[in-house]
Each structure stands twice: as C-alpha cells, then as structure tokens.
Design an enzyme around this catalytic site. Structure first.
Site, PDB file in Angstrom:
ATOM      1  N   GLY A  57      18.985   1.230  13.205  1.00 51.58           N
ATOM      2  CA  GLY A  57      19.970   2.168  12.630  1.00 51.58           C
ATOM      3  C   GLY A  57      21.008   1.821  11.743  1.00 51.58           C
ATOM      4  O   GLY A  57      21.681   0.524  11.900  1.00 51.58           O
ATOM      5  N   CYS A  84      18.781  -1.012  19.711  1.00 50.84           N
ATOM      6  CA  CYS A  84      20.004  -1.819  18.611  1.00 50.84           C
ATOM      7  C   CYS A  84      21.181  -0.350  18.880  1.00 50.84           C
ATOM      8  O   CYS A  84      21.713  -0.264  19.713  1.00 50.84           O
ATOM      9  CB  CYS A  84      19.407  -2.066  17.726  1.00 50.84           C
ATOM     10  SG  CYS A  84      21.051  -3.431  16.646  1.00 50.84           S
ATOM     11  N   TYR A  85      21.045   0.304  17.817  1.00 50.23           N
ATOM     12  CA  TYR A  85      21.706   1.707  17.936  1.00 50.23           C
ATOM     13  C   TYR A  85      21.525   2.711  18.364  1.00 50.23           C
ATOM     14  O   TYR A  85      22.519   3.257  18.952  1.00 50.23           O
ATOM     15  CB  TYR A  85      21.373   2.006  16.224  1.00 50.23           C
ATOM     16  CG  TYR A  85      22.648   3.324  15.950  1.00 50.23           C
ATOM     17  CD1 TYR A  85      24.166   2.673  15.237  1.00 50.23           C
ATOM     18  CD2 TYR A  85      21.976   4.291  15.846  1.00 50.23           C
ATOM     19  CE1 TYR A  85      24.806   3.918  14.971  1.00 50.23           C
ATOM     20  CE2 TYR A  85      22.773   5.376  15.818  1.00 50.23           C
ATOM     21  CZ  TYR A  85      24.152   5.586  15.489  1.00 50.23           C
ATOM     22  OH  TYR A  85      25.140   6.329  15.110  1.00 50.23           O
ATOM     23  N   HIS A 173      15.601  -6.506  18.410  1.00 50.00           N
ATOM     24  CA  HIS A 173      14.611  -5.304  18.009  1.00 50.00           C
ATOM     25  C   HIS A 173      12.970  -5.592  18.578  1.00 50.00           C
ATOM     26  O   HIS A 173      12.290  -7.082  18.631  1.00 50.00           O
ATOM     27  CB  HIS A 173      14.436  -5.367  16.672  1.00 50.00           C
ATOM     28  CG  HIS A 173      15.539  -4.675  15.846  1.00 50.00           C
ATOM     29  ND1 HIS A 173      15.350  -3.409  15.815  1.00 50.00           N
ATOM     30  CD2 HIS A 173      16.358  -4.928  15.955  1.00 50.00           C
ATOM     31  CE1 HIS A 173      16.319  -2.795  14.796  1.00 50.00           C
ATOM     32  NE2 HIS A 173      17.287  -4.041  14.901  1.00 50.00           N
ATOM     33  N   GLU A 175      10.257  -4.694  19.043  1.00 47.36           N
ATOM     34  CA  GLU A 175       9.132  -3.850  17.725  1.00 47.36           C
ATOM     35  C   GLU A 175       8.362  -4.636  16.994  1.00 47.36           C
ATOM     36  O   GLU A 175       7.888  -5.196  16.105  1.00 47.36           O
ATOM     37  CB  GLU A 175       8.726  -2.659  17.071  1.00 47.36           C
ATOM     38  CG  GLU A 175      10.402  -3.122  16.350  1.00 47.36           C
ATOM     39  CD  GLU A 175      11.737  -2.734  16.538  1.00 47.36           C
ATOM     40  OE1 GLU A 175      12.390  -2.553  16.115  1.00 47.36           O
ATOM     41  OE2 GLU A 175      12.145  -2.657  17.319  1.00 47.36           O
ATOM     42  N   SER A 228      -9.921  11.276  -3.911  1.00 46.67           N
ATOM     43  CA  SER A 228      -9.869  10.010  -5.196  1.00 46.67           C
ATOM     44  C   SER A 228     -10.779   9.728  -5.397  1.00 46.67           C
ATOM     45  O   SER A 228     -11.341   8.231  -6.006  1.00 46.67           O
ATOM     46  CB  SER A 228      -8.490   8.995  -5.161  1.00 46.67           C
ATOM     47  OG  SER A 228      -7.895   8.479  -3.486  1.00 46.67           O
ATOM     48  N   GLY A 230     -10.856   6.605  -2.562  1.00 44.34           N
ATOM     49  CA  GLY A 230     -11.017   5.982  -1.473  1.00 44.34           C
ATOM     50  C   GLY A 230     -10.625   6.171  -0.327  1.00 44.34           C
ATOM     51  O   GLY A 230     -11.345   7.506   0.345  1.00 44.34           O
ATOM     52  N   VAL A 231      -9.914   4.967   0.600  1.00 40.08           N
ATOM     53  CA  VAL A 231     -10.284   5.635   2.449  1.00 40.08           C
ATOM     54  C   VAL A 231      -9.679   6.740   2.701  1.00 40.08           C
ATOM     55  O   VAL A 231     -10.066   7.565   3.583  1.00 40.08           O
ATOM     56  CB  VAL A 231     -11.012   4.368   3.100  1.00 40.08           C
ATOM     57  CG1 VAL A 231      -8.846   3.325   3.031  1.00 40.08           C
ATOM     58  CG2 VAL A 231     -11.103   4.638   4.513  1.00 40.08           C
ATOM     59  N   ASP A 232      -8.894   7.213   2.077  1.00 44.53           N
ATOM     60  CA  ASP A 232      -7.586   7.937   2.672  1.00 44.53           C
ATOM     61  C   ASP A 232      -8.381   9.277   2.288  1.00 44.53           C
ATOM     62  O   ASP A 232      -8.232  10.029   3.273  1.00 44.53           O
ATOM     63  CB  ASP A 232      -6.185   7.572   2.108  1.00 44.53           C
ATOM     64  CG  ASP A 232      -5.836   5.963   2.137  1.00 44.53           C
ATOM     65  OD1 ASP A 232      -6.684   5.056   2.871  1.00 44.53           O
ATOM     66  OD2 ASP A 232      -4.911   6.042   1.496  1.00 44.53           O
ATOM     67  N   SER A 233      -8.684   9.538   0.910  1.00 47.52           N
ATOM     68  CA  SER A 233      -9.125  10.879   0.221  1.00 47.52           C
ATOM     69  C   SER A 233     -10.121  11.186   0.753  1.00 47.52           C
ATOM     70  O   SER A 233     -10.159  12.775   1.744  1.00 47.52           O
ATOM     71  CB  SER A 233      -8.683  10.853  -0.958  1.00 47.52           C
ATOM     72  OG  SER A 233      -9.554  10.561  -1.786  1.00 47.52           O
ATOM     73  N   LYS A 375      -2.995   2.922   7.607  1.00 51.17           N
ATOM     74  CA  LYS A 375      -4.314   2.613   7.101  1.00 51.17           C
ATOM     75  C   LYS A 375      -5.397   2.126   7.496  1.00 51.17           C
ATOM     76  O   LYS A 375      -5.891   2.087   7.479  1.00 51.17           O
ATOM     77  CB  LYS A 375      -4.063   1.241   6.237  1.00 51.17           C
ATOM     78  CG  LYS A 375      -4.511   1.359   5.405  1.00 51.17           C
ATOM     79  CD  LYS A 375      -5.943   2.081   4.361  1.00 51.17           C
ATOM     80  CE  LYS A 375      -4.956   2.210   3.009  1.00 51.17           C
ATOM     81  NZ  LYS A 375      -5.832   3.600   2.041  1.00 51.17           N
TER      82      LYS A 375
END
Length: 519
Positions: A57, A84-85, A173, A175, A228, A230-233, A375
């Site tokens: 953070g 870290c934090y 970090h 990650e 829409s 697109g792949v998400d909707s 995604k």
C-alpha cells in the site's frame, strides 16, 4: 457467494499491484477474493479461507488514518503472508518494530536467502536473488519467535517467518514480473504453507456461478442482459442463460457509436451460435443528442452509462413487468480502474460506464458473474461454454464505443471518419496475420488538424492515431512492434481512402504510464 474455504483471501491495502497477486494465485489454479482491509477477524473466521495475503500500500504505518489490521486476524488459524505494507502490519501485530527507511527503495534489488524451509523452498542457502522493492519504511526488529529468512543491504529484514502460527512477511513484491522467482515464493505459500489444491478451473467457476445466479433470481423473476457483442457480455449472457433459460432476454443497443458493420456482425454471430432471445434497439439519435458538445471524457462515460440504463428501462417494459435484474459483462479491471475494489484505498484511474458511470437510481438489481475475472480468464470460460473462437478471440471494444476514441466533442461527421479509419486498420492487421498476436487495436481521432499537401494543393485536415497493444489481462500492456511495411500500408490507405485525413501517427506508450484507451 463462492466458497472461500479452499481459497485465499487478499486484503487490499491500496497497492496498484494487488490485482497481480490475484492473477498469480489464479494462474496457480487456486481461487482467491480481494476484500477491503476493514474485514474483521470474525468475518474471516466465518469465511474460513485457507490463507490470507495482506497487500502492499502507499501509506506509512505511522500516518494518521493509515489502514490497520484487526489484530485477531493473525490468530484465525489461517496462515498469513504480508507483502511490503502487509509485512509491517504482521510485524507490528507480533510486537516487532517498523521505522522509516534511511533510504527509500523503488526498483530492482537483491536479497540473500537465509532460510529455505518454507517460503524459499527450492532456493539454496546463501543464494542471491533479484526482487522488486517499493517502500519507504522497513522492519528493524523481528517480533519474538520470528526467524529471518532473507535480507538485503537496504532491508536487512527482507523476509521473516513464524511457523507456529503460520505468519510470514516479505519486504519485496513477489507478484510482479520483476521478481523472477516470485511465483515460486507464492506457490510455496499456497501449497506448502496453506495446503491449497490446484483445482480452480473454468468449469468449476461456471458451475458455481450458474448455481449462484439461479439461487439469487429464483424461479419467477426475469432478467435482461446488456449485450455489446464483445466477449465479456456474451460470456455473461451464456452463463446466466444456463441458470435462467428463456427468462433472460438480451438487449443490443445501437448507440450510434459502433464500429463499421458492428451491428450486422453481432446479429449474425448471435443467430448462428447462441439461440437466445435478442432484441435490437436503435438508440443512436438519443445518445448522439445527449453527447452533443460534451468534451470531458469522464462526462462522456457517465452520460453514456446513464443513457444505457434509460434505454434498458424502456426495453424491459417491452419484455415484461417481471424484469428485476440487469446482467452486465463487468470485469475485474473495470472495477479496479473505476474505484477501489471492494472498498479498499487504491485510487480511481477512470470511471467505466458500467461501474462508476451507472445512473444513481438504477431500477434493476445487477448480476455481474464475471466481476472477479480478468479478460484471459473470461476467454477460458467462454471456450468452456462452447463459444466459437471467432467470438472468444475478438479484441476488446469499450462500452462507450467510439465516443472515447474521438477526443473532444462527438459528431456524426467525426464518427464517419473514425469508422472508416478503424476498419482499414483492422483489415490490414488481419491481412498481415497479426490479429491474434495483438490484444487490442484501434484508431483514435485527435482534436487537432495538420497541414499537408495533396495534388500540389495545401490541405489542413485531421490526424489519426493508431493504437495496438499486447497484454494478458488489460491491467498492463506494451505497444505492439509492427513491421514498418504494415504501418506504411495502413498510413497510405488511410490518407488515400478516408476523406479528411492527411496525417497518421502510431502510439508507442505502454500501460502504465498510459492507459490502453486514450479516454
């Protein structure tokens, strides 16, 4: 609510890297959730996670109003890893000392590994390993019972462990990609320390979400889905359709801000592959009238988000009086950039029309089954659902459409120019066999004009910027290194075929510091 008893709880203390912790855990096929630092020890005991990770953070632990740790969290029985934090919070909870570092440290550093029993299993004693640091404080005294597992010249206590209670901390970090062996450290925590199993799959996610949506909506209520194309909707629609069947109606809104032939393509794909109830609403005049003269990108996004809800509300009346839910293809990056996920302290990057841009008096309850996914995970779910590659592999397209690719006020004339330019760019990318190597590609119409020469005459016309990036999750991205001959063909076609364009530029900005979209 997905069962967390086989997964990891991440408490977000405001790091812009928090989502990368989740990415690394998901890549190891372990489920995880991100929650704010205000979660109490009692709440954690109720959810029974296999382990807890405290993120980094931007604060110093000694700042006024800096986020704190419920002291009971270190005694819930779940192992805790502070990053870290988060490391400072674990140290303070155990009675250690944290002080301002004599020299702040941002960037590459090297640690020396001292203990290889748990977090650093697979390392050699005394091994030096590159890591990524980003801190202004540091632990200066270990809590009683803790052992030093790694150190560096600027952070002599760069990692510690207290195995009796399962408490761990790292100053760096793990990650980020700049810590090459960070993935090993996280997997050691997941599997050796927490005892997680690598069983989180797309099929598992689908089964959980279908059950959750069915239980929430019940047996009578209906839902509409903002589709829409697109792949998400589309993935969200197919997923919810498995739970609700014909009680789901998909609404495709032509807001006048679509790419060339987009509406026809969406209708064709939907009819060929999905077999669900689709209603198409032509609302171009409504959107363009409201956008007239609006230049601020945040105002555009909010206005478009509000207008979408107005259109959905009208469409729902045509579907029936029992429509109570709106399905959206919201993804985790949308949430991250619009506001802090789950109420944590990270900053807003930009408001996405489907998150922070929604109308305050929303008349529907939201169903967002993909809200915790990235995604590439959505694409995996789409393939598991049997969707064709033509649909699953489509480049992302923003909900506000071309409105956020026209810098400044939107007009029909500008939309016509941008549609043609965008179509030519994508056509050349496909012809070059590069479409599947690129995460997202599009044209942007800039609010400037430039002098040119055509047919021995002076011109003063529009500038088009081209943008193409590679990415895995949309949170970070690099510009795509086109072969020069491809850019040359695109530029030549744009200037010769799109009336009103006499200059083409290519955007070579990465994310960060830029975002993928210009607005």
């Amino acid at each position: 609510m997905i069962d967390l008893s086989h997964g990891i709880l991440i408490l977000d203390y405001g790091s812009q890297y928090t989502q990368l912790i989740a990415r690394r855990i998901r890549e190891a096929r372990v489920y995880c959730e991100i929650h704010p630092p205000t979660r109490t020890a009692d709440w954690v005991r109720h959810r029974r996670p296999k382990g807890i990770i405290l993120s980094g953070g931007p604060n110093s632990v000694y700042e006024e109003n800096a986020p704190r740790l419920d002291a009971g969290l270190v005694d819930t029985g779940a192992p805790v890893l502070g990053v870290c934090y988060g490391m400072y919070l674990v140290a303070l909870a155990g009675g250690g000392t944290v002080e301002a570092a004599g020299r702040r440290e941002y960037g590459r550093a090297e640690i020396e590994v001292h203990d290889v029993d748990r977090l650093f299993r697979g390392f050699d004693p005394g091994e030096r390993s590159p890591v990524w640091m980003s801190h202004g404080d540091r632990v200066t005294q270990l809590p009683a019972g803790f052992v030093l597992s790694a150190g560096s010249p600027n952070s002599p206590i760069a990692a510690f462990e207290e195995r009796a209670r399962g408490l761990y901390g790292v100053q760096f970090h793990p990650e980020v990609a700049h810590t090459p062996r960070g993935g090993e450290i996280l997997r050691n925590f997941l599997f050796d320390v927490c005892g997680c199993a690598p069983d989180w799959t797309a099929g598992h996610f689908i089964a959980d979400q279908v059950a959750a949506v069915g239980a929430r909506v019940g047996l009578k209520a209906r839902a509409i889905c903002g589709l829409s194309g697109g792949v998400d909707s589309t993935v969200a629609a197919v997923l919810v359709h498995r739970a609700l069947g014909d009680r789901l109606t998909c609404i495709f809104v032509d807001h006048g801000l679509l790419r060339l032939h987009e509406r026809d393509q969406v209708e064709r794909l939907f009819q060929q592959h999905l077999g669900m109830d689709l209603r198409v609403v032509d609302a171009a005049d409504r959107f363009l009238t409201r956008l007239d003269g609006v230049e601020d990108p945040e105002a555009k996004r909010r206005l478009i988000g509000h207008t979408f809800i107005d259109v959905f509300e009208d469409a729902a009346r045509q579907v029936g009086n029992d429509v109570q839910y709106l399905v959206q293809g919201t993804l985790y990056p949308d949430v991250i950039e619009s506001f802090s996920p789950r109420g944590g302290p990270s900053v807003t990057i930009k408001t996405h029309h489907n998150v922070g841009g929604l109308r305050p008096d929303l008349p529907f309850a939201l169903i967002e089954p993909l809200r915790e996914l990235f995604k590439d995970e959505v694409r995996q779910v789409g393939r598991e659902l049997g969707l064709p590659d033509e649909l699953v592999g489509r480049h992302p397209f923003p909900g506000p459409g071309l409105a956020v690719r026209i810098l400044g006020a939107v007009s029909r004339a500008k939309l016509d120019v941008l549609r043609q330019a965008d179509a030519i760019f994508l056509d050349e990318i496909r012809q070059a066999g590069l479409y599947d190597r690129i995460w997202q590609a599009f044209a942007v119409l800039l609010p400037v004009q430039a002098v040119g020469v055509m047919g021995d005459a002076r011109t003063y016309e529009n500038v088009v910027a081209l943008r193409a990036v590679t990415s895995s999750d949309g949170m970070t991205a690099d510009w795509f290194p086109f072969p020069p001959e491809v850019l040359a063909r695109v530029s030549n076609r744009l200037i010769n075929e799109v009336r009103g364009v006499n200059r083409v530029v290519y955007d070579v900005s990465s994310k960060p510091p830029a975002t993928i979209e210009w607005e």
